[in-house]
Design a protein around this motif. Structure first.
Motif, PDB file in Angstrom:
ATOM      1  N   HIS A  63       0.756  -1.105  -0.015  1.00 48.12           N
ATOM      2  CA  HIS A  63      -0.065  -0.159  -0.188  1.00 48.12           C
ATOM      3  C   HIS A  63       1.002   1.245   0.183  1.00 48.12           C
ATOM      4  O   HIS A  63       0.626   2.233  -0.704  1.00 48.12           O
ATOM      5  N   MET A  64       1.957   1.164   0.773  1.00 45.11           N
ATOM      6  CA  MET A  64       2.919   2.381   0.796  1.00 45.11           C
ATOM      7  C   MET A  64       3.508   2.562  -0.470  1.00 45.11           C
ATOM      8  O   MET A  64       3.573   3.919  -0.959  1.00 45.11           O
ATOM      9  N   GLU A 100      -2.940  14.995   2.516  1.00 45.58           N
ATOM     10  CA  GLU A 100      -3.638  14.002   3.321  1.00 45.58           C
ATOM     11  C   GLU A 100      -2.910  12.527   2.807  1.00 45.58           C
ATOM     12  O   GLU A 100      -2.976  11.600   3.851  1.00 45.58           O
ATOM     13  N   SER A 101      -2.760  12.297   1.907  1.00 46.72           N
ATOM     14  CA  SER A 101      -1.944  11.135   1.277  1.00 46.72           C
ATOM     15  C   SER A 101      -0.618  10.820   2.169  1.00 46.72           C
ATOM     16  O   SER A 101      -0.468   9.738   2.574  1.00 46.72           O
ATOM     17  N   LEU A 143       0.112   7.984   4.774  1.00 45.57           N
ATOM     18  CA  LEU A 143       1.218   7.142   4.322  1.00 45.57           C
ATOM     19  C   LEU A 143       2.354   7.079   5.726  1.00 45.57           C
ATOM     20  O   LEU A 143       2.749   6.001   6.173  1.00 45.57           O
ATOM     21  N   ALA A 144       2.195   8.093   6.429  1.00 45.28           N
ATOM     22  CA  ALA A 144       3.087   8.325   7.738  1.00 45.28           C
ATOM     23  C   ALA A 144       2.329   7.423   8.611  1.00 45.28           C
ATOM     24  O   ALA A 144       3.168   6.483   9.393  1.00 45.28           O
ATOM     25  N   ASP A 145       1.024   7.571   8.723  1.00 41.11           N
ATOM     26  CA  ASP A 145       0.486   6.547   9.712  1.00 41.11           C
ATOM     27  C   ASP A 145       0.875   5.096   9.404  1.00 41.11           C
ATOM     28  O   ASP A 145       0.830   4.372  10.272  1.00 41.11           O
ATOM     29  N   CYS A 196       3.413   0.064  10.477  1.00 40.24           N
ATOM     30  CA  CYS A 196       4.494  -1.021   9.751  1.00 40.24           C
ATOM     31  C   CYS A 196       5.751  -1.045  10.774  1.00 40.24           C
ATOM     32  O   CYS A 196       6.117  -2.039  11.089  1.00 40.24           O
ATOM     33  N   ALA A 197       6.294   0.043  11.349  1.00 46.79           N
ATOM     34  CA  ALA A 197       7.303  -0.042  11.910  1.00 46.79           C
ATOM     35  C   ALA A 197       7.323  -0.533  13.362  1.00 46.79           C
ATOM     36  O   ALA A 197       8.000  -1.369  13.772  1.00 46.79           O
TER      37      ALA A 197
END
Length: 128
Positions: free
Chosen positions: A73-74, A102-103, A107-109, A114-115
């Motif tokens: 997704h990222m 917003e994207s 992606l940061a969230d 993921c991290a």
């Protein structure tokens, strides 16, 4: 059986739950009140260890699947943001900038989740 050799059962709260390292000791305390033969206790120990190992392997598989999905997704999200690389040559509209902002937040969230999953995977991988 040493405490460090036995992985703890995971709670049902999800992938980031903490193990219960003293579960076998808790069970033994309860079983001491019952008059069970030693062979039964040894078989129970082996069964508990097998269940704990299976749950850790399942958690590891679930985390790995989630990480792979989020990574895909990222990658898709980053390709959507490709026109940011040419921002100085091709300005964006106000709405496009808002959409990209917003994207990036999304992606940061996702990257943060993921991290955290990678950290959890690293933690449990060393204990199997």
């Amino acid at each position: 059986m040493e405490d460090g050799d036995t992985p703890g059962l995971m709670s049902d709260t999800g992938p980031r739950s903490d193990p219960f390292p003293d579960v076998i000791e808790q069970i033994h305390r309860e079983l001491q009140r019952m008059d069970m033969p030693c062979t039964c206790k040894e078989q129970l120990d082996r069964t508990i260890v097998a269940i704990e190992t299976w749950r850790k392997l399942k958690l590891q598989k679930d985390l790995t699947g989630n990480i792979e999905t989020e990574y895909a997704h990222m990658v898709s999200g980053i390709s959507f943001l490709g026109d940011l690389a040419h921002l100085s040559r091709k300005p964006l509209t106000q709405q496009e900038m808002i959409d990209h902002a917003e994207s990036l937040k999304f992606l940061a969230d996702m990257a943060d989740r993921c991290a955290r999953r990678l950290t959890e995977l690293a933690r449990i991988s060393g204990k199997i």
